[in-house]
Design a protein around this motif. Structure first.
Motif, PDB file in Angstrom:
ATOM      1  N   GLN A 125      -7.786  -9.133  -8.242  1.00  0.00           N
ATOM      2  CA  GLN A 125      -8.665  -8.000  -8.512  1.00  0.00           C
ATOM      3  C   GLN A 125      -9.091  -7.943  -9.976  1.00  0.00           C
ATOM      4  O   GLN A 125     -10.193  -7.501 -10.292  1.00  0.00           O
ATOM      5  N   HIS A 132      -9.018   1.694  -9.566  1.00  0.00           N
ATOM      6  CA  HIS A 132      -7.869   2.483  -9.092  1.00  0.00           C
ATOM      7  C   HIS A 132      -6.805   1.577  -8.477  1.00  0.00           C
ATOM      8  O   HIS A 132      -5.603   1.763  -8.700  1.00  0.00           O
ATOM      9  N   SER A 133      -7.242   0.557  -7.720  1.00  0.00           N
ATOM     10  CA  SER A 133      -6.302  -0.357  -7.085  1.00  0.00           C
ATOM     11  C   SER A 133      -5.528  -1.154  -8.132  1.00  0.00           C
ATOM     12  O   SER A 133      -4.314  -1.370  -8.000  1.00  0.00           O
ATOM     13  N   ALA A 138       0.809  -1.209   0.000  1.00  0.00           N
ATOM     14  CA  ALA A 138       0.000   0.000   0.000  1.00  0.00           C
ATOM     15  C   ALA A 138       0.852   1.273   0.000  1.00  0.00           C
ATOM     16  O   ALA A 138       0.320   2.377  -0.129  1.00  0.00           O
ATOM     17  N   GLU A 161      -2.025 -10.337  -5.905  1.00  0.00           N
ATOM     18  CA  GLU A 161      -3.072  -9.371  -5.552  1.00  0.00           C
ATOM     19  C   GLU A 161      -3.694  -8.767  -6.807  1.00  0.00           C
ATOM     20  O   GLU A 161      -4.913  -8.581  -6.894  1.00  0.00           O
ATOM     21  N   GLU A 213     -11.788  -0.459  -7.136  1.00  0.00           N
ATOM     22  CA  GLU A 213     -11.086  -1.621  -7.672  1.00  0.00           C
ATOM     23  C   GLU A 213     -10.251  -1.236  -8.896  1.00  0.00           C
ATOM     24  O   GLU A 213      -9.112  -1.685  -9.049  1.00  0.00           O
ATOM     25  N   ASP A 246      -2.954   1.065  -9.634  1.00  0.00           N
ATOM     26  CA  ASP A 246      -1.863   1.297  -8.683  1.00  0.00           C
ATOM     27  C   ASP A 246      -0.946   0.081  -8.579  1.00  0.00           C
ATOM     28  O   ASP A 246       0.283   0.189  -8.654  1.00  0.00           O
ATOM     29  N   LEU A 247      -1.535  -1.099  -8.415  1.00  0.00           N
ATOM     30  CA  LEU A 247      -0.742  -2.326  -8.286  1.00  0.00           C
ATOM     31  C   LEU A 247       0.065  -2.612  -9.546  1.00  0.00           C
ATOM     32  O   LEU A 247       1.247  -2.979  -9.475  1.00  0.00           O
TER      33      LEU A 247
END
Length: 621
Positions: free
Chosen positions: A250, A328-329, A205, A246, A326, A332-333
């Motif tokens: 997602q 956005h995540s 994170a 991860e 989700e 980012d990931l």
């Protein structure tokens, strides 16, 4: 506030070992003693000698032997003081303290001095790079402290490693210079340092820059501490796997169009997302307004309907917010994973040149990464990105490609390995050989010949077991995995598998091999992955190698009949249909399917074979 000088004054005036200080004080008889001690609490002035300040600090240390901690406590308070305050210690004073403590380090092995050491460790030493004398004194203090009192190793190294995320190049130079010396003088560092490096690694994170910078400095640490090669690379790969897994979890819940936008993370896609949010909210408002107008004659119904609509609107907005979160995540990931992998590609490039391999650095790095691949990447369920580190690296030199394939094949045919790892290794072999542009024809034929020989021997020895009633077809799972791998390779490489001197003949007599396997009792067209089977069937028909569709249709009829029989005899295990699903969960995995990380993909694509349909009328996907 009580000052270190006033706290230390009584011992000075009574201690015989400090007559010099007493004489110096007596020479100032006209100045009140309280005025003298008060001046010591302010920033050091030119007329207050470093020598005198040193003696006062020594006096504070001497007072510890008499059980008086007040002077040390006062010194600690002054070190902890905000530098912006007028009565805080100057850099010159801190330098004097450090130099004196470097000489008296053994006297700091005392519970009473722990707060002072902690205060010095918390000091922002890299904020004063313009003062080389101070920086050198501080760095020396850290190394002398660890050398004299080893129990401080963890805290000192943790302080240095914490700077790996956000320091400038000049600051990092000092960090690594000090850390290098600490490692040299501390024999226990190889046991403790990996734990510290793991503990300080930013979590998933954390900001992307922190993760990239930390990884960059881990690699920089290897330049002067090669003995930490394995634990550092293990740590980096583990963190990449965590991001990869991860990300895959997602991705499963997101539409393809939104996924493409999230992975590319361009301004246009962000603008579209904003427009969609606005449109959704506009639609909600329209619905509410329409319901209110239609029911305006009945006030109670209006109120009831509006309450229901508001609940629906809140639910819809919550779903929209969660979905956008989700997206956005994922963005980012993927950006973090992409940036770290790109960094590794760039930093390791020179190791796999002929010069790098000749020096030994490339060989050691390859050996390390191969071991880590077998231990961490290979057993992990369906990673999609991290394996491309090996895919790209091993194609830099033919010898590395050979070694990588040997490692995989050793797992495939190692009877002591668990079946899951053997199957996964075969999936890597087939996917690599299908996609690796750097693979030579000689390497391609060599591996295929080995796999074909194993299949021929297997079928000859065990075909009699099919239908013997001693177990299901999952007994032969390894055979199906290898045959599927060969079919998959053929789909990508069939143009390279014709003989050069006679394009009507196949290398390794592939036509005879596939015909034999297809009509065997094992019936691989029934148990291998359906997509691979259908594409293989179309290609071999187009190149006039063999015809599979009659067997495929027969398998379909048997499957339908088997399902009917299984329904009619649901309590009879003997008549139960041998389901193809037994194999799908493990075998429908192709590790080197197209990479989704935009920057890393540009690097990988230099040695990557894209799928090209053999029939333009068919969807190439």
């Amino acid at each position: 506030m009580t000052t270190i000088q006033s706290a230390a004054a009584p011992p000075i005036s009574t201690n015989a070992s400090h007559v010099v200080i007493g004489d110096e004080i007596s020479s100032h008889r006209k100045r009140p003693i309280d005025e003298f001690t008060e001046s010591a609490t302010k920033r050091m002035k030119p007329d207050f000698s470093h020598q005198m300040y040193s003696r006062l600090i020594r006096s504070a240390l001497d007072s510890l032997d008499q059980g008086d901690f007040s002077a040390i406590d006062t010194l600690t308070s002054q070190v902890n003081m905000n530098p912006a305050k007028s009565d805080s210690l100057s850099i010159g004073s801190i330098t004097v303290i450090l130099r004196l403590l470097n000489q008296e380090i053994s006297r700091l092995d005392n519970r009473a001095t722990t707060p002072l050491i902690q205060a010095l460790l918390n000091y922002n030493w890299l904020g004063h790079l313009e003062n080389p004398a101070f920086v050198k004194s501080y760095s020396t203090f850290l190394t002398v402290l660890v050398s004299g009192i080893p129990k401080w190793f963890n805290e000192v190294v943790s302080k240095l490693v914490s700077g790996f995320t956000s320091k400038t190049d000049t600051e990092l130079y000092q960090l690594h210079k000090t850390l290098k010396y600490l490692i040299q003088i501390s024999p226990t560092s190889f046991n403790l340092l990996p734990l510290i490096l793991r503990d300080k690694f930013p979590n998933k994170a954390a900001p992307m820059d922190d993760m990239v910078n930390y990884t960059k400095n881990l690699l920089a640490l290897l330049s002067y501490c090669d003995d930490l090669r394995y634990p550092i690379w293990s740590l980096i790969v583990e963190k990449l796997i965590n991001l990869d897994v991860e990300l895959q979890n997602q991705i499963d819940d997101v539409d393809d169009d939104d996924l493409d936008a999230a992975l590319n993370d361009d301004e246009e896609s962000n603008a579209r997302a904003t427009d969609n949010d606005i449109s959704a909210m506009s639609d909600i408002s329209t619905v509410v307004a329409s319901d209110a107008i239609n029911d305006i004659c009945d006030a109670e119904e209006v109120a009831s309907d509006m309450d229901n609509d508001e609940d629906d609107d809140d639910s819809l907005m919550d779903d929209e917010e969660n979905y956008n979160a989700e997206i956005h995540s994922i963005s980012d990931l993927s950006a973090k994973l992409d940036s770290i992998m790109k960094l590794i590609f760039e930093k390791t490039e020179s190791s796999f040149t002929p010069e790098g391999l000749e020096s030994g650095n490339g060989v050691k790095l390859f050996s390390t990464l191969t071991s880590i691949f077998k231990l961490y990447v290979l057993p992990t369920h369906y990673t999609r990105c991290v394996q491309y580190l090996m895919f790209h690296m091993v194609q830099q030199q033919p010898d590395l490609t050979d070694s990588f394939l040997v490692v995989l094949l050793d797992v495939v045919f190692n009877a002591t390995e668990i079946i899951a790892n053997r199957i996964k290794a075969m999936q890597y072999v087939s996917s690599f050989m299908a996609r690796a542009k750097g693979l030579s024809k000689e390497q391609l034929l060599s591996v295929m010949k080995y796999l074909m020989a194993w299949c021929n021997e297997y079928v000859t020895e065990r075909e009699k077991e099919v239908g013997d009633g001693n177990g299901g077809m999952d007994r032969f799972k390894m055979l199906y995995c290898v045959l599927q791998g060969l079919m998959y390779i053929f789909c990508f490489r069939y143009k390279d598998l014709k003989k050069e001197d006679n394009d009507e003949e196949w290398e390794l007599r592939l036509d005879k091999f596939f015909n034999k396997m297809i009509v065997s009792k094992f019936n691989p067209l029934k148990y291998c992955n359906e997509s691979v089977v259908l594409i293989f069937a179309r290609i071999v028909q187009n190149v006039d190698m063999c015809y599979c569709f009659s067997i495929i249709e027969k398998n379909k009829r048997e499957r339908l009949n088997g399902v009917r029989n299984a329904s009619a005899n649901s309590d009879s295990s003997e008549n139960r249909f041998e389901s193809k699903q037994e194999f799908l969960d493990l075998e429908a995995y192709f590790p080197f399917d197209p990479l989704m990380l935009k920057n890393s993909k540009k690097i990988v694509n230099t040695n990557y074979i894209e799928w090209q349909s053999s029939d333009d009328s068919e969807d190439s996907e």
